[in-house]
Design an enzyme around this catalytic site. Structure first.
Site, PDB file in Angstrom:
ATOM      1  N   SER A  27       0.845  -1.192   0.000  1.00 24.26           N
ATOM      2  CA  SER A  27       0.000   0.000   0.000  1.00 24.26           C
ATOM      3  C   SER A  27       0.877   1.237   0.000  1.00 24.26           C
ATOM      4  O   SER A  27       2.096   1.155   0.141  1.00 24.26           O
ATOM      5  CB  SER A  27      -0.929   0.022   1.222  1.00 24.26           C
ATOM      6  OG  SER A  27      -0.276   0.563   2.347  1.00 24.26           O
ATOM      7  N   TYR A  53       3.565  -0.314  10.397  1.00 25.14           N
ATOM      8  CA  TYR A  53       2.744  -0.590   9.216  1.00 25.14           C
ATOM      9  C   TYR A  53       3.517  -0.265   7.946  1.00 25.14           C
ATOM     10  O   TYR A  53       3.551  -1.059   7.007  1.00 25.14           O
ATOM     11  CB  TYR A  53       1.445   0.226   9.292  1.00 25.14           C
ATOM     12  CG  TYR A  53       0.514   0.006   8.124  1.00 25.14           C
ATOM     13  CD1 TYR A  53      -0.220  -1.166   8.009  1.00 25.14           C
ATOM     14  CD2 TYR A  53       0.371   0.972   7.129  1.00 25.14           C
ATOM     15  CE1 TYR A  53      -1.078  -1.375   6.934  1.00 25.14           C
ATOM     16  CE2 TYR A  53      -0.481   0.779   6.056  1.00 25.14           C
ATOM     17  CZ  TYR A  53      -1.207  -0.400   5.965  1.00 25.14           C
ATOM     18  OH  TYR A  53      -2.050  -0.597   4.900  1.00 25.14           O
TER      19      TYR A  53
END
Length: 185
Positions: A27, A53
């Protein structure tokens, strides 16, 4: 390490397929952080969920770059991709303010997508003739993403550290150490 372990177990079948593609979900979160090889598990620095993340999403891209380099001779190509801004179950661990901020940040870049639209780039990476003979690239919006300039503040494209073959090799070596798994040619 899930991408690495699963692919290692599928490696014999991938090679036998004579034209397999591996698509790794990443992402734009990779913009938050490169992989910190000195302290990947936050033992020496304070834990930050967004850095963690980002590090995991960067690792997914670097894994695809490393796999493609190793798989090309066996006709196994690998791609990493961003599905677009999609509200998933990840939001269950976020506060309402964080969810709202994520939606606002996403909408500045592009409108949120339903999961079906988010799947489009995955399917394209897995099947498109445009990618024939290619691999080790990061894709978004059903296209190959450009490398973002170092000073880029808008999260579009891919950071150079994420597609750096030397960093991908370093992650590959670390992954073999951490998992005890080695790919066999």
């Amino acid at each position: 390490m899930g991408h690495f372990q699963l692919t290692a177990r599928l490696w014999p079948a991938l090679k036998q397929a004579n034209g397999a593609r591996v698509v790794c979900l990443s992402s734009r979160g990779h913009f938050f952080s490169d992989v910190d090889f000195e302290d990947p598990h936050f033992h020496q620095r304070p834990y930050d969920k967004w850095v963690a993340y980002g590090q995991s999403k960067t690792a997914n891209i670097q894994f695809a770059v490393g796999l493609d380099a190793r798989g090309e001779a066996h006709h196994v190509r690998a791609f990493a991709m961003h599905p677009g801004g999609i509200l998933t179950e990840l939001v269950r661990s976020m506060s309402e303010d964080e969810v709202r901020a994520s939606i606002e940040n996403s909408n500045e870049l592009e409108p949120l997508k339903p999961p079906e639209q988010g799947a489009a780039t995955t399917v394209w990476c897995a099947t498109s003739d445009q990618l024939k003979g290619m691999g080790g690239v990061y894709c978004e919006n059903v296209d190959i993403a450009e490398v973002a300039p170092a000073e880029c503040t808008v999260r579009r494209g891919v950071k150079a550290y994420a597609v750096d073959p030397k960093r991908a090799d370093r992650l590959w070596t670390a992954s073999e150490t951490w998992t005890g798994i080695r790919f066999t040619p």
